[in-house]
Design a protein around this motif. Structure first.
Motif, PDB file in Angstrom:
ATOM      1  N   THR A 307       0.823  -1.206   0.000  1.00  0.00           N
ATOM      2  CA  THR A 307       0.000   0.000   0.000  1.00  0.00           C
ATOM      3  C   THR A 307       0.857   1.256   0.000  1.00  0.00           C
ATOM      4  N   ASN A 308       0.252   2.356  -0.413  1.00  0.00           N
ATOM      5  CA  ASN A 308       0.885   3.674  -0.255  1.00  0.00           C
ATOM      6  C   ASN A 308       0.085   4.527   0.722  1.00  0.00           C
ATOM      7  N   GLY A 310      -0.729   4.591   4.881  1.00  0.00           N
ATOM      8  CA  GLY A 310      -0.347   3.996   6.167  1.00  0.00           C
ATOM      9  C   GLY A 310      -1.512   3.582   7.042  1.00  0.00           C
ATOM     10  N   ALA A 313      -3.316   0.481   5.998  1.00  0.00           N
ATOM     11  CA  ALA A 313      -2.477  -0.698   6.207  1.00  0.00           C
ATOM     12  C   ALA A 313      -2.663  -1.248   7.611  1.00  0.00           C
ATOM     13  N   TRP A 346      10.268   3.614   3.840  1.00  0.00           N
ATOM     14  CA  TRP A 346       9.194   2.618   3.774  1.00  0.00           C
ATOM     15  C   TRP A 346       9.166   1.784   5.060  1.00  0.00           C
ATOM     16  N   SER A 347       8.146   1.012   5.280  1.00  0.00           N
ATOM     17  CA  SER A 347       7.878   0.386   6.586  1.00  0.00           C
ATOM     18  C   SER A 347       8.862  -0.704   6.979  1.00  0.00           C
ATOM     19  N   ASP A 353       4.327  -0.651   3.425  1.00  0.00           N
ATOM     20  CA  ASP A 353       3.779   0.710   3.323  1.00  0.00           C
ATOM     21  C   ASP A 353       4.892   1.612   2.801  1.00  0.00           C
ATOM     22  N   ARG A 355       4.410   4.798   1.639  1.00  0.00           N
ATOM     23  CA  ARG A 355       3.991   6.192   1.762  1.00  0.00           C
ATOM     24  C   ARG A 355       3.355   6.697   0.459  1.00  0.00           C
ATOM     25  N   THR A 383      -4.895   1.458  -2.089  1.00  0.00           N
ATOM     26  CA  THR A 383      -4.602   2.877  -2.258  1.00  0.00           C
ATOM     27  C   THR A 383      -5.873   3.664  -1.981  1.00  0.00           C
TER      28      THR A 383
END
Length: 889
Positions: A307-308, A310, A313, A346-347, A353, A355, A383
């Motif tokens: 995903t972009n 947060g 997610a 990123w995560s 994730d 961003r 998204t």
């Protein structure tokens, strides 16, 4: 009735509309318009009994004048006229009818009588009926729209059947909006004849159908449904939305088991046993339909979320956690690959994730890495509306990226108008697109649930180390005298004796009718002891303060007896109760469980397992299963409860003897199988201590059975009546019995000993290793539809299969296919002849009209055996085999 004539229901070569009309706004006119608009290419006859002639001139033909030309009738006349119409139709040889007319049993006794008359006439002639009180049927392949709804569904491979015409219309409208195609749309209405079991059998054999969705309010023939669903769910997904979840089937039940095992929980257990996926809302039904339309399958629960956004997610991970699943951790290799393409912030974990400002190309690169990592079973891409990312362009790029994805990909394009076009792009490309993370996760769980059902259906159950022995004669002696009083409870001592007859351990228990007698009993049993009130009329002893525990002296026993009697007199001064039981006292149990059974209206007896004790109804930690149970099913029942985690050992508590609990459940299952008179049974608690188990309290309610064993069950048990011994021509003693699921390893051994020629003669192909799917199909027998007899030799306690004969019955129980295989070194001993001869006897017993089998021309020994047993031998239609057939009518 047979599923014969189903071709006339769904692929008719001529249709008559009875009640046809040219008057717009009528059902008759709508039926005609819909048939024309659907492109139905065959003749349509318009019949209206009310307007056969005007001023002596014929307006509509009579049924008798065209009846011989009709395959299917669509009936839209007042239901009071339908019985006569069906009687006439049977005499004309018409094979099928869709009865739109309402006013049957839903209106009361008069309507019920009309339906009974319709059924009486139809069943005599084998005329198949959908309805009454239904919307009709739609079949894409034959271009039949025999409904009064004006639109045809899009072409597809999903079959949908519903008891509600309104639900049919709703699902149809939704499918057109979301580009979901259907092969069949069937409104079953009152299910006077054609029911869900019939449809599952028919649709399961239709190659144009890949999955089946049902909206169900009730089952008319549960046993047929279970048999059909268990067979078809192995090859095609079956999804059910069952309404009426709020009704409590056990509201008035007296026992713990009865109070807990409500109707809806029983349906859950039945669906699970049949391999059916259950959804609970119309929204879930739509979501599931979208997945099935894409022919998605998952091989496990390892999900990667990309995903972009947060926040969503986190929501997706939380939704997944509610099902007891965590996102699959990223492997070091996947982590390294993602680090190369994603920005530093990123995560670094799953959910991935990245961003909101990453380019679309970067998003798709991350998706590609996760797809190719081979460590995930499914992907969820998410998204939402963002200033720096166009959701429509992202959707188009995702379509290209996952075009040949090796695993299912689900998407959540969250938001309203800003992302609607993106969802449309995904849907049109055949990619499920949901509006929220929760719906997407729920859709993923359908895949997981179906995969788990398939694995459960295909798992081979392990054997117990020893054969179990039961004493049904003693059981009958205990139950029969109580039945003379009508419906009644066995006393606690009688209940424990019944359990003991089936090998279920119980604690030593003696009955006493005085304080002095109680002291004597305690002396025999040994201190400490427990004392309980003993009466058929008192089910819950603790409710009347009828239990005294941990009595260590004579004085305490005498006092306890007086105290229990005083409690009873305070509640009912005229109570005649004098007796108590004195039992061994288990002071420090490791665990307390409940095991029980209850007879249900739809599915017969069920078995319950869970956390026991006086708080069992409050804790509500239990699971339900349908008998018969084997060791694998017993273990799954245990694993379905929260107490299972405790039974594995927790802190200072030792692990329970799980194989012993499995054995007790299987023994209880056999007791329930043997005695349909058992309406309720409670073992609460079953105490576990020091690697042992013992039933310290038990109660059983019995009533004269409506059906003899095993007909009270919806799943047929192992048919031990077909066990027998034989002596071969060379004097070797052989034991013959039906095949069990646990025999799969023995069958592997048999097939490995066969020569290539023998394998080819049996399967018309060769293989070096027995295919798993074939092994499962041959070892897991539905005894209602099939029979497989194995000839076994035994040496040193181990069994060996020497040969197997099989009957594969069709869903109608009209004809059955046979097969025989005998180990090469045992051919010529009379084993094949004995096994096939017994199969012929069973086929006659079950009412089959004939049995048949295909044999290769070079299989001379089988052709000779067939001739010896009376089979007719002819060339098969393909010309490459010989067909052996023997008829019984």
């Amino acid at each position: 009735m047979s599923i014969y004539h189903f071709d006339r229901l769904f692929s008719p070569e001529s249709i008559a509309i009875v009640g046809a009309s040219n008057k717009k706004g009528t059902v008759g006119a709508a039926l005609l318009d819909n048939l024309v608009q659907s492109g139905y290419p065959h003749p349509v006859f318009l019949i209206n009994p009310a307007y056969r002639s005007i001023n002596g001139r014929p307006v509509y033909p009579t049924l008798s004048s065209v009846g011989s030309k009709i395959d299917l009738m669509i009936v839209a006349i007042p239901i009071a006229e339908v019985p006569g119409l069906i009687q006439e139709s049977v005499s004309l040889g018409i094979g099928a009818a869709v009865i739109i007319s309402a006013g049957g049993k839903e209106t009361g006794a008069k309507g019920k009588k009309l339906e009974e008359d319709i059924w009486r006439y139809a069943s005599k002639g084998g005329l198949r009926i959908v309805g009454p009180n239904c919307l009709g049927v739609i079949c894409q392949a034959s271009k039949v729209n025999a409904t009064f709804t004006s639109r045809m569904p899009l072409p597809g491979n999903i079959a949908f059947a519903s008891q509600s015409g309104a639900i049919c219309s709703i699902v149809l409208d939704h499918s057109l909006q979301n580009q979901i195609g259907f092969s069949h749309f069937i409104s079953v209405g009152s299910m006077l004849d054609v029911d869900f079991g019939d449809l599952i059998d028919f649709l399961g054999s239709d190659p144009s159908v890949r999955s089946i969705i049902l909206y169900m309010e009730n089952l008319t023939r549960p046993k047929k449904f279970m048999s059909a669903a268990r067979a078809v769910s192995r090859i095609k997904p079956i999804v059910v939305l069952k309404s009426g979840r709020s009704r409590a089937g056990a509201r008035a039940a007296a026992s713990h088991t009865g109070a807990m095992a409500g109707e809806d929980a029983v349906y859950d257990a039945a669906f699970q046993r049949a391999g059916v996926v259950r959804v609970r809302t119309i929204e879930e039904l739509f979501d599931c339909a979208e997945l099935l339309a894409r022919n998605y399958r998952s091989s496990g629960a390892r999900l990667c979320i990309v995903t972009n956004a947060g926040g969503p997610a986190v929501i997706a991970a939380d939704a997944l956690a509610e099902y007891g699943i965590e996102p699959e951790p990223l492997s070091p290799e996947t982590l390294q690959s993602l680090n190369r393409v994603l920005p530093p912030f990123w995560s670094k974990a799953n959910p991935v994730d990245m961003r909101g400002d990453v380019p679309i190309t970067t998003f798709c690169q991350a998706v590609e890495i996760c797809l190719n990592s081979r460590q995930f079973d499914s992907l969820l891409l998410m998204t939402g509306p963002q200033a720096l990312t166009d959701p429509d362009l992202l959707a188009a790029s995702v379509v290209e990226t996952i075009r040949n994805a090796p695993i299912p990909v689900i998407t959540a394009w969250m938001g309203g108008w800003d992302v609607k076009k993106g969802r449309d792009i995904l849907n049109q490309a055949g990619i499920p697109a949901y509006e929220t993370p929760e719906r997407a996760i729920r859709a993923f769980m359908y895949l997981v649930s179906y995969d788990a059902n398939q694995k459960n259906l295909q798992e081979i159950p392990p054997k117990f180390p020893a054969h179990f022995h039961y004493d049904p004669v003693q059981g009958r002696k205990l139950i029969a005298p109580v039945l003379t009083a009508g419906e009644s409870w066995l006393t606690e001592t009688e209940s424990k004796q019944l359990l003991h007859a089936y090998g279920i351990p119980v604690n030593p228990t003696q009955v006493a009718a005085s304080a002095r007698g109680a002291v004597c009993a305690a002396g025999v049993i040994g201190y400490p002891v427990a004392m309980k009130i003993h009466s058929r009329d008192i089910v819950h002893k603790s409710d009347v303060h009828g239990i005294q525990l941990n009595l260590c002296t004579q004085e305490e026993v005498e006092s306890a007896y007086d105290h229990i009697m005083a409690n009873i007199r305070s509640l009912n001064p005229l109570s005649p109760v004098q007796e108590v039981t004195v039992q061994t006292m288990i002071e420090r149990p490791d665990y307390e469980l409940i095991i029980g059974s209850r007879h249900t209206p739809d599915f017969g007896p069920i078995i319950l397992f869970g956390m026991g004790g006086v708080m069992t109804e409050i804790l509500k930690d239990y699971a339900i299963a349908l008998p018969p149970l084997n060791r694998l099913l017993a273990r799954r029942l245990i694993e379905s409860t929260r107490v299972y985690r405790l039974l594995q050992g927790y802190r200072s508590r030792p692990a329970a003897n799980l194989p012993l609990i499995e054995e007790i459940l299987v023994r209880l299952s056999q007791l329930i199988v043997d005695f349909p008179e058992i309406m309720e049974l409670d073992i609460n608690p079953l105490i576990l201590y020091d690697d042992q188990a013992v039933a310290v309290d038990a109660r059983v309610r019995v009533k004269a059975a409506a059906l003899p064993s095993p007909h009270h069950l919806v799943i047929s048990p192992y048919p031990n009546q077909y066990e027998f011994s034989m002596v071969t021509r060379k004097g070797v003693h052989i034991f013959v019995r039906p095949v069990r699921p646990e025999d799969a390893p023995l069958m592997v051994d048999l097939y490995q000993t066969l020569s290539n020629e023998a394998v080819y003669h049996r399967f018309f192909r060769t293989f070096h290793t027995t295919p798993v799917q074939l092994l499962l199909r041959l070892s897991q027998i539905d005894y209602d539809r099939q029979m497989a007899l194995a000839a076994l030799s035994s040496k040193g306690g181990s069994e060996k299969i020497l040969g197997i004969a099989r009957l594969f019955g069709d869903p109608d129980s009209v004809n059955a296919e046979f097969s025989v295989v005998v180990e090469d070194t045992w051919q010529g001993h009379g084993i094949g002849a004995t096994l096939l001869g017994k199969c012929i006897e069973i086929a006659k017993e079950r009412g089959y009209r004939s049995i048949w089998g295909l044999v290769l021309p070079e299989n001379i020994s089988m052709l000779a055996l067939g001739k010896k047993l009376g089979f007719d031998i002819v060339m098969s239609p393909s010309g490459s085999e010989r067909e052996l057939r023997i008829s019984f009518v």
